[in-house]
Design a protein around this motif. Structure first.
Motif, short mmCIF file in Angstrom:
data_model
loop_
_atom_site.label_atom_id
_atom_site.label_comp_id
_atom_site.label_asym_id
_atom_site.label_seq_id
_atom_site.Cartn_x
_atom_site.Cartn_y
_atom_site.Cartn_z
N ALA A 31 29.59 45.60 43.42
CA ALA A 31 30.75 44.82 42.95
C ALA A 31 32.03 45.27 43.67
CB ALA A 31 30.89 44.98 41.44
N GLY A 32 32.21 46.60 43.77
CA GLY A 32 33.44 47.14 44.35
C GLY A 32 33.59 46.84 45.83
N HIS A 33 32.48 46.48 46.49
CA HIS A 33 32.56 46.19 47.94
C HIS A 33 32.46 44.70 48.27
CE1 HIS A 33 31.84 50.53 48.04
NE2 HIS A 33 32.57 50.47 49.14
N LEU A 34 32.41 43.85 47.25
CA LEU A 34 32.37 42.41 47.53
C LEU A 34 33.75 41.95 48.00
CD1 LEU A 34 30.32 41.04 44.49
CD2 LEU A 34 29.57 41.19 46.89
N ASP A 35 33.74 41.04 48.96
CA ASP A 35 35.00 40.51 49.49
C ASP A 35 35.36 39.27 48.67
OD1 ASP A 35 37.07 39.55 50.92
OD2 ASP A 35 35.96 39.27 52.80
N LEU A 36 36.00 39.50 47.55
CA LEU A 36 36.22 38.40 46.60
C LEU A 36 37.16 37.32 47.16
CD1 LEU A 36 36.32 40.29 43.19
CD2 LEU A 36 34.52 38.87 44.12
N ALA A 114 34.00 54.07 37.11
CA ALA A 114 35.31 53.42 36.94
C ALA A 114 36.01 53.26 38.30
CB ALA A 114 36.17 54.23 35.98
N CYS A 115 35.91 54.30 39.15
CA CYS A 115 36.51 54.22 40.50
C CYS A 115 35.87 53.12 41.33
CB CYS A 115 36.27 55.53 41.26
SG CYS A 115 37.41 56.78 40.89
N LEU A 116 34.53 53.06 41.25
CA LEU A 116 33.81 52.07 42.06
C LEU A 116 34.21 50.64 41.67
CD1 LEU A 116 30.25 53.66 41.92
CD2 LEU A 116 31.60 53.33 44.00
N PRO A 119 38.32 48.15 42.61
CA PRO A 119 38.68 47.03 43.49
C PRO A 119 38.13 45.69 43.01
CG PRO A 119 37.41 48.73 44.68
CD PRO A 119 37.51 49.18 43.26
N PHE A 120 36.98 45.71 42.35
CA PHE A 120 36.37 44.48 41.83
C PHE A 120 37.27 43.88 40.76
CE2 PHE A 120 33.27 42.51 38.78
CZ PHE A 120 32.77 41.52 39.62
N VAL A 121 37.67 44.74 39.81
CA VAL A 121 38.48 44.25 38.69
C VAL A 121 39.84 43.79 39.20
CG1 VAL A 121 39.56 44.95 36.51
CG2 VAL A 121 37.28 45.80 37.10
N SER A 122 40.44 44.58 40.12
CA SER A 122 41.80 44.23 40.54
C SER A 122 41.81 42.99 41.45
CB SER A 122 42.50 45.41 41.21
OG SER A 122 41.78 45.77 42.34
N SER A 123 40.65 42.61 42.05
CA SER A 123 40.69 41.37 42.83
C SER A 123 40.10 40.19 42.08
CB SER A 123 39.99 41.50 44.18
OG SER A 123 39.46 42.71 44.42
N GLY A 124 40.00 40.31 40.77
CA GLY A 124 39.63 39.14 39.96
C GLY A 124 38.16 39.02 39.63
N GLY A 125 37.36 40.05 39.94
CA GLY A 125 35.95 40.03 39.55
C GLY A 125 35.84 40.01 38.02
N GLU A 126 34.84 39.31 37.51
CA GLU A 126 34.70 39.22 36.04
C GLU A 126 33.58 40.15 35.58
OE1 GLU A 126 34.46 35.17 34.51
OE2 GLU A 126 35.53 34.50 36.30
N MET A 127 33.78 40.71 34.37
CA MET A 127 32.74 41.59 33.81
C MET A 127 32.45 41.11 32.40
SD MET A 127 33.41 45.39 35.18
CE MET A 127 34.76 45.80 34.17
N ALA A 276 23.21 51.91 49.15
CA ALA A 276 22.52 50.61 49.15
C ALA A 276 23.47 49.52 48.63
CB ALA A 276 21.27 50.68 48.27
N GLY A 277 24.29 49.87 47.64
CA GLY A 277 25.26 48.91 47.10
C GLY A 277 26.24 48.44 48.17
N ARG A 278 26.70 49.40 49.00
CA ARG A 278 27.63 49.03 50.08
C ARG A 278 26.93 48.10 51.09
NH1 ARG A 278 28.69 54.56 49.76
NH2 ARG A 278 27.62 55.04 51.71
#
Ligand SMILES: Cc1cc2nc3c(=O)[nH]c(=O)nc-3n(C[C@H](O)[C@H](O)[C@H](O)COP(=O)(O)OP(=O)(O)OC[C@H]3O[C@@H](n4cnc5c(N)ncnc54)[C@H](O)[C@@H]3O)c2cc1C
Length: 362
Positions: A31-36, A114-116, A119-127, A276-278
Motif C-alpha cells: 500500500a505504502g509504495h503504490l503510486d496513487l 504505521a510508518c509503512l 504515504p498510502f493514507v496521506s495520498s488518499g488511500g482508503e482503509m 516483496a511488497g515493494r
C-alpha cells in the motif's frame, strides 16, 4: 427488464484500481509504495483486526530484522527499535556453539506498520476494517466480499498471512508445510543477543530466545518443549513454508506469508514481506504485475538454497546435526571447511545456506 442478481451486485460495488487484503508488514508495504496519483480508481486496504487485536497479533513475532532489511525499506529509525541486537548464538547438539556478530534490531511492529502506511493514507488511500470471506475473478478484474460489503478491483493483492483466503480462492494452492509455533513473553530481560537452539525434536526449526524491551521472547514448534515458568503471555501462530509455483495470476498476486516468503532457515519474514511488497507495488505501478513474479524469483531473499537446507535439516538426528556443524565449531577453520566442502554434499548445501542466511536470511 430485471437483471440477474449477480450483475446487480457487481454494479453496486465500489470499484478500485487496487485492493490489498491484509494490513500486516506485507500489505502495508504494498500500500505504502503504490503510486496513487496514477491509479485512476484509487486503492483500498482491507484489514480484519481492529486496533487492540491488531496490536496483539503483531506481538506474535520475534520482531527481529537486520539493519540491512530496515535500510532497504528506508526505515532505519531509532524510534522503531525496542532493542539493538549485535550477536547471534547458535547452540547445536554435542555442546557445539557458533557465535556470529550481527547488526539488527528488535523492532516495534506496530510502529513499523504505521510508518509503512503513512504515504498510502496521506495520498488518499482508503482503509477499512473488515474480514474478506470470498474473492473471485470477473471480466477484467476481481470482486472481493467482506464483512463490510463487496468491492471490485483491477489488481488484487493477497497479503492476508499464513491462512490466506486469496491464496485459497484465487490461486487454489496450499503451502507444503505449516510450522505451528508457540511463543512466550517471559518476565526477564536479556542481553542484546539472539539465541537459537537446534535439536532433532524441532525438525528443521529451532528454539529461540530474543530480547523484547525489558522482557524476553521464547518460542519453539508447538509440543516440543515445556512452557517457561516465568511466562506472562502466550502467542500461537503458523509459519507457512514452501515455494508456490505462481505468486502472480492474471491481475492478482500474493505477498508475504500468503506467498510463503518467510526464509525457510531463519523463518524471518518481515524483511521478505517488506521487499516483496515493494516489488509488487512497483510492478502494479508500471502496469506489469508479471514483473513481480520474475523479480521475486531472482531475488537473493528467495534463494532456493534456503528451502533445500530446511528440507535436509528436518530429518536429521542430533548425531547428524553435530557432524554437520563440526567443521565450523572453532570459527572459520579454512582447511576443515574446505575438506568438508569437497567431500560432503550435505555440508556444501548447509554451508552455502549458513553463509547466505547471514546476509539475506533476516
Ligand atoms: C512466533 C513467530 C515469530 C516470528 N519472528 C520473526 C522475527 O523475529 N523476524 C522476522 O522477520 N519474522 C518473524 N516471523 C515471521 C513474520 O511474523 C511473518 O513472516 C510476517 O509477519 C509476514 O507478514 P505478512 O504481512 O505477510 O503477514 P501477517 O503479519 O500475518 O499479516 C497479515 C494480515 O492480514 C490480515 N488478514 C488475514 N486474513 C484476513 C482476511 N480474511 N481479511 C482481511 N484481513 C485479513 C491479518 O489480520 C494480518 O494483519 C515470526 C513468525 C512467528 C509466527
Amino acid at each position: 427488464m430485471l437483471k440477474p442478481l449477480s450483475v446487480c451486485r457487481e454494479e453496486a460495488v465500489k470499484h478500485y484500481s487496487v485492493i490489498v487484503v491484509g494490513g500486516g508488514p506485507g500489505g502495508s508495504s504494498v500500500a505504502g509504495h503504490l503510486d496513487l496519483d496514477h491509479l485512476s480508481d484509487g486503492a483500498l486496504m482491507i484489514e480484519k483486526l481492529d486496533d487492540g487485536k491488531f496490536n496483539r497479533y503483531n506481538q506474535m513475532c520475534g520482531e527481529g530484522i537486520s539493519r540491512r532489511g530496515l535500510a532497504e525499506a528506508g526505515l532505519e529509525r531509532a524510534d522503531l527499535q525496542r532493542n539493538a541486537v549485535t550477536k547471534a548464538v547458535e547452540h547445536w547438539p554435542d555442546g557445539i556453539t557458533l557465535s556470529s556478530d550481527i547488526n539488527g534490531s528488535i523492532i516495534d511492529r506496530g510502529k513499523l506498520i504505521a510508518c509503512l502506511r503513512k504515504p498510502f493514507v496521506s495520498s488518499g488511500g482508503e482503509m477499512v476494517n473488515g474480514t474478506v470471506s470470498r474473492a473471485r475473478r470477473t471480466n477484467g478484474g476481481y470482486v472481493v466480499e467482506s464483512s463490510e460489503g463487496a468491492f471490485s478491483c483491477r489488481y488484487l493483492v493477497g497479503a492476508d498471512g499464513a491462512h490466506s483466503i486469496i491464496r485459497r480462492m484465487v490461486f487454489d494452492v496450499e503451502p507444503s508445510t505449516y510450522m505451528r509455533v508457540i511463543q512466550y513473553l517471559v518476565d526477564r530481560p536479556m542481553e542484546n543477543e539472539l539465541h537459537f537452539t537446534f535439536d532433532q525434536r524441532y525438525m528443521g526449526k529451532y528454539r529461540w530466545e530474543f530480547p523484547s524491551g525489558r522482557h524476553t521472547k521464547v518460542g519453539f514448534p508447538e509440543g516440543t518443549d515445556e512452557a517457561p515458568r516465568d511466562a506472562v503471555d502466550t502467542h500461537r501462530r503458523a509459519i507457512p513454508i514452501g515455494r508456490p509455483d505462481k505468486i502472480v495470476d492474471g491481475g492478482a498476486c500474493l505477498v508475504g506469508d500468503a506467498a510463503c516468503q518467510a526464509n525457510p532457515i531463519t523463518f524471518g519474514g518481515i524483511r521478505n514481506s517488506l521487499a516483496a511488497g515493494r516489488m509488487a507495488a512497483d510492478a502494479i505501478n508500471h502496469g506489469n504485475i508479471e514483473d513481480y513474479q520474475l523479480k521475486w524469483e531472482r531475488s537473493p531473499l528467495a534463494d532456493s538454497t534456503f528451502l533445500d537446507v530446511f528440507n535436509r535439516l528436518r530429518w536429521k538426528t542430533n548425531e547428524e546435526l553435530a557432524m554437520l556443524v563440526k567443521p565450523l565449531r572453532y570459527g572459520p577453520n579454512v582447511s576443515a571447511i574446505m575438506r568438508e566442502l569437497m567431500n560432503c554434499d550435505d555440508f556444501r548445501t548447509f554451508y552455502r545456506g549458513f553463509v547466505r542466511k547471514m546476509e539475506n536470511g533476516w
